[in-house]
Design a protein around this motif. Structure first.
Motif, mmCIF file in Angstrom:
data_model
loop_
_atom_site.group_PDB
_atom_site.id
_atom_site.type_symbol
_atom_site.label_atom_id
_atom_site.label_comp_id
_atom_site.label_asym_id
_atom_site.label_seq_id
_atom_site.Cartn_x
_atom_site.Cartn_y
_atom_site.Cartn_z
ATOM 1 N N ALA A 15 -0.186 1.037 -4.732
ATOM 2 C CA ALA A 15 -0.363 2.480 -4.569
ATOM 3 C C ALA A 15 0.236 2.963 -3.252
ATOM 4 O O ALA A 15 0.842 4.040 -3.188
ATOM 5 N N THR A 16 0.086 2.169 -2.218
ATOM 6 C CA THR A 16 0.664 2.544 -0.928
ATOM 7 C C THR A 16 2.166 2.708 -1.042
ATOM 8 O O THR A 16 2.743 3.680 -0.524
ATOM 9 N N ARG A 17 2.804 1.790 -1.714
ATOM 10 C CA ARG A 17 4.261 1.883 -1.880
ATOM 11 C C ARG A 17 4.646 3.137 -2.675
ATOM 12 O O ARG A 17 5.648 3.789 -2.376
ATOM 13 N N ARG A 27 -1.159 4.579 3.126
ATOM 14 C CA ARG A 27 -2.230 3.580 3.034
ATOM 15 C C ARG A 27 -3.593 4.236 3.075
ATOM 16 O O ARG A 27 -4.487 3.889 2.294
ATOM 17 N N LEU A 28 -3.776 5.184 3.973
ATOM 18 C CA LEU A 28 -5.052 5.886 4.050
ATOM 19 C C LEU A 28 -5.342 6.614 2.744
ATOM 20 O O LEU A 28 -6.468 6.559 2.219
ATOM 21 N N ASP A 29 -4.359 7.291 2.207
ATOM 22 C CA ASP A 29 -4.545 7.986 0.932
ATOM 23 C C ASP A 29 -4.993 7.022 -0.160
ATOM 24 O O ASP A 29 -5.936 7.296 -0.921
ATOM 25 N N LEU A 62 -4.590 8.197 -8.735
ATOM 26 C CA LEU A 62 -3.283 8.007 -8.107
ATOM 27 C C LEU A 62 -2.252 8.957 -8.701
ATOM 28 O O LEU A 62 -1.429 9.535 -7.973
ATOM 29 N N ALA A 63 -2.295 9.157 -9.999
ATOM 30 C CA ALA A 63 -1.346 10.064 -10.639
ATOM 31 C C ALA A 63 -1.505 11.486 -10.095
ATOM 32 O O ALA A 63 -0.512 12.205 -9.901
#
Length: 277
Positions: A15-17, A27-29, A62-63
């Motif tokens: 997800a970070t990528r 990363r925080l998100d 995430l979407a």
């Protein structure tokens, strides 16, 4: 991304990528979204659940983020000063820069405290409820033109056990307010109507809380004539401004007989006009 086939750690890395392409804090998100999906605090997740299976609901969250929806709207809350506020579409998301107004008030009152506090454009309740949490003997009035904002601010007051010290109501700035306050707080709309904002802001946050005419000063023009009758002797007003608006806003207040000073935020940008009586 089929996160249910991964551990929390693996899903966070993926997800970070993905978020790197759209946001400055990927990363925080990712961690905030994962903690929300797990129903845990971020700290609890990091300390004890990194190797657990990733929850199935994480992909949907995430979407939404990859569609530029703000994190605060997705997880439904945002920290501000010493409190945590529920937020939703229809209210401006509280920003750390706005804490400059609370800092200015603390400096003004020193060992003392305001008794009566007015927040014009109360939104989520961030400024008013932060002030009431800072001064436990104070009482507050919050006004907003948006029924949705009033409902969210009232809910926040209830959750923070501050409802017995606050009145939150619908109104048009200070129209009909006929008394003085020790502390007046206001974060009005101040973005120029032609300004280009990030998609997270422009596509999701309420335009009525952002834009204020071609020069961003329309609401200051309305507020300036009201403020002299609202600030009690020995009191103050803290009014948020855009980083390049200090001179113009000071001039509007000066036309009404109010001298002001400028306070900067932690980034060194002009952020707050302080008016005293």
């Amino acid at each position: 991304m089929a996160s249910e086939m991964m551990t929390v750690r693996q899903a966070l890395n993926e997800a970070t990528r993905a978020i790197e392409a759209i946001g400055p804090t990927p990363r925080l998100d990712a961690e905030l979204l994962m903690a929300h999906a797990l129903g845990l605090s971020r700290e609890a997740m990091l300390l004890g659940h990194m190797d657990a299976p990733a929850p199935a609901g994480f992909d949907a969250l995430l979407a939404r983020r990859l569609g530029h929806e703000p994190i605060a709207y997705i997880i439904g809350h945002r920290a501000f000063w010493t409190i945590d506020l529920a937020v939703a579409p229809g209210v401006l998301i509280p920003r750390p820069d706005s804490e400059t107004l609370i800092e200015a008030a603390i400096d003004h009152f020193g060992e003392g405290a305001p008794g009566d506090i007015l927040d014009l454009g109360v939104g989520s309740g961030a400024l008013l409820l932060a002030a009431l949490s800072e001064w436990p003997m104070a009482r507050g009035l919050g006004i907003d033109a948006s029924p949705g904002a009033v409902a969210i601010a009232q809910d926040n007051a209830d959750r923070l056990d501050l409802a017995d010290r606050v009145e939150i109501r619908i109104g048009d700035w200070a129209e009909g307010v006929d008394r003085m306050f020790d502390l007046v707080l206001c974060n009005p709309p101040y973005v120029e109507s032609i300004a280009t904002l990030a998609r997270e802001v422009a596509d999701h946050e309420p335009a009525s809380a952002l834009y204020a005419g071609p020069d961003g000063l329309d609401d200051y023009r309305r507020l300036a004539p009201m403020l002299p009758r609202l600030i009690a002797p020995g009191g103050m007003a803290a009014i948020e401004i855009g980083a390049d608006q200090a001179a113009a806003v000071l001039a509007l207040f000066a036309d009404e007989g109010l001298a002001g000073t400028v306070r900067q935020d932690l980034g060194g940008r002009d952020r707050c006009i302080v008016l005293t009586r």
